[in-house]
Design an enzyme around this catalytic site. Sequence first.
Site, PDB file in Angstrom:
ATOM      1  N   GLY A 178       0.805  -1.331   0.094  1.00 22.62           N
ATOM      2  CA  GLY A 178      -0.100   0.177  -0.090  1.00 22.62           C
ATOM      3  C   GLY A 178       0.945   1.116   0.040  1.00 22.62           C
ATOM      4  N   GLU A 229       4.837  -6.191   1.237  1.00 16.17           N
ATOM      5  CA  GLU A 229       4.708  -6.297  -0.044  1.00 16.17           C
ATOM      6  C   GLU A 229       4.731  -4.765  -0.904  1.00 16.17           C
ATOM      7  OE1 GLU A 229       0.859  -8.170  -0.324  1.00 16.17           O
ATOM      8  OE2 GLU A 229       1.361  -9.441   1.281  1.00 16.17           O
ATOM      9  N   GLY A 265       5.599  -4.197  -3.918  1.00 13.20           N
ATOM     10  CA  GLY A 265       4.842  -4.210  -5.327  1.00 13.20           C
ATOM     11  C   GLY A 265       4.903  -2.953  -6.217  1.00 13.20           C
ATOM     12  N   ARG A 266       3.851  -2.637  -6.503  1.00 13.30           N
ATOM     13  CA  ARG A 266       3.720  -1.317  -7.336  1.00 13.30           C
ATOM     14  C   ARG A 266       4.527  -0.032  -7.046  1.00 13.30           C
ATOM     15  NH1 ARG A 266      -0.145   2.940  -7.177  1.00 13.30           N
ATOM     16  NH2 ARG A 266      -0.823   2.344  -5.156  1.00 13.30           N
ATOM     17  N   CYS A 321     -14.759   3.245 -27.953  1.00 12.17           N
ATOM     18  CA  CYS A 321     -16.139   3.913 -28.089  1.00 12.17           C
ATOM     19  C   CYS A 321     -16.529   4.000 -26.705  1.00 12.17           C
ATOM     20  CB  CYS A 321     -16.995   3.154 -29.154  1.00 12.17           C
ATOM     21  SG  CYS A 321     -17.309   1.536 -28.733  1.00 12.17           S
ATOM     22  N   TYR A 330       0.305  -2.501 -12.740  1.00  9.96           N
ATOM     23  CA  TYR A 330      -1.266  -2.253 -13.129  1.00  9.96           C
ATOM     24  C   TYR A 330      -1.609  -1.791 -14.338  1.00  9.96           C
ATOM     25  CZ  TYR A 330      -1.524  -3.966  -8.012  1.00  9.96           C
ATOM     26  OH  TYR A 330      -1.423  -4.716  -7.159  1.00  9.96           O
TER      27      TYR A 330
END
Length: 263
Positions: free
Chosen positions: A98, A134, A136-137, A212, A241
């Site tokens: 997070g 964690e 991660g991102r 569209c 992501y």
Amino acid sequence: MLLRVDVPVADGLLASVPLAMGGRPSPFGLDPRDADMALRMLTDGSCPPLEFAGVHAHLASGLAAPELAAAARSVAAWADDLARRHRVPLRELDVGGGMAVDYGDPDARFDWVGYGAALARLADARPELRLRVEPGRALTAYCGWYATDVLDVKHSHGEEFAVVRGGTHHLRTPAARGHSQPCHVLPVADWPHPWPRPPGRPGPVTFVGQLCTPKDLLARAAPVPAVRPGDRVVFAMAGAYAWNISHHDFLMHPHPTVHHLDV
């Protein structure tokens, strides 16, 4: 095994985060009231192949270091209490991830030094405990770019829109999180078509894709120089992501080419 628990936290700690997965009613993790039953099943022989090792809690995304450290302390205190009640050792604790990633300010980075110091204090009080995070991102977001080219620039109701080849079916992050992806325009001098190249207009430009739907939006009112058809656009912070959560075959547009660079 680790028990994934929706651990309660102090009131207000997660009030302003953009994405909360715990500390409140949530589909993620055990309700804290069910954790005792689950732990008894792991210790009374009901689940012989499984052995309790500790607790896992991922409560939110988008937290700065002080708030994330406070959440980790809440998780550790709750897990300590659970283990003491059942008189079992707490060997592992996963406090999740997070870490904040600011797409509006790519130069602003998470305070890893401050967060690491807080975790070190947490670990020093429990020398027998293996502490996991964690990231991660927060590590990989900065390691990817989405490069495309401008197909058309159109004027609508006082705004400029640049339609790029591709869109959120390649890079879904801005649509999923509701932000503008940071981008840079690389003007291209060569115009391969026989008709005159349209001139660029000064002012902010909204970058959209080929789908569209008005949700196919990559960056709104981006402060870039004048954009012309044929120019290249590079969207930064596309290393997490991005392609892996995108709706790849929406309207059967082709997939992007993916290059892995060893630098």
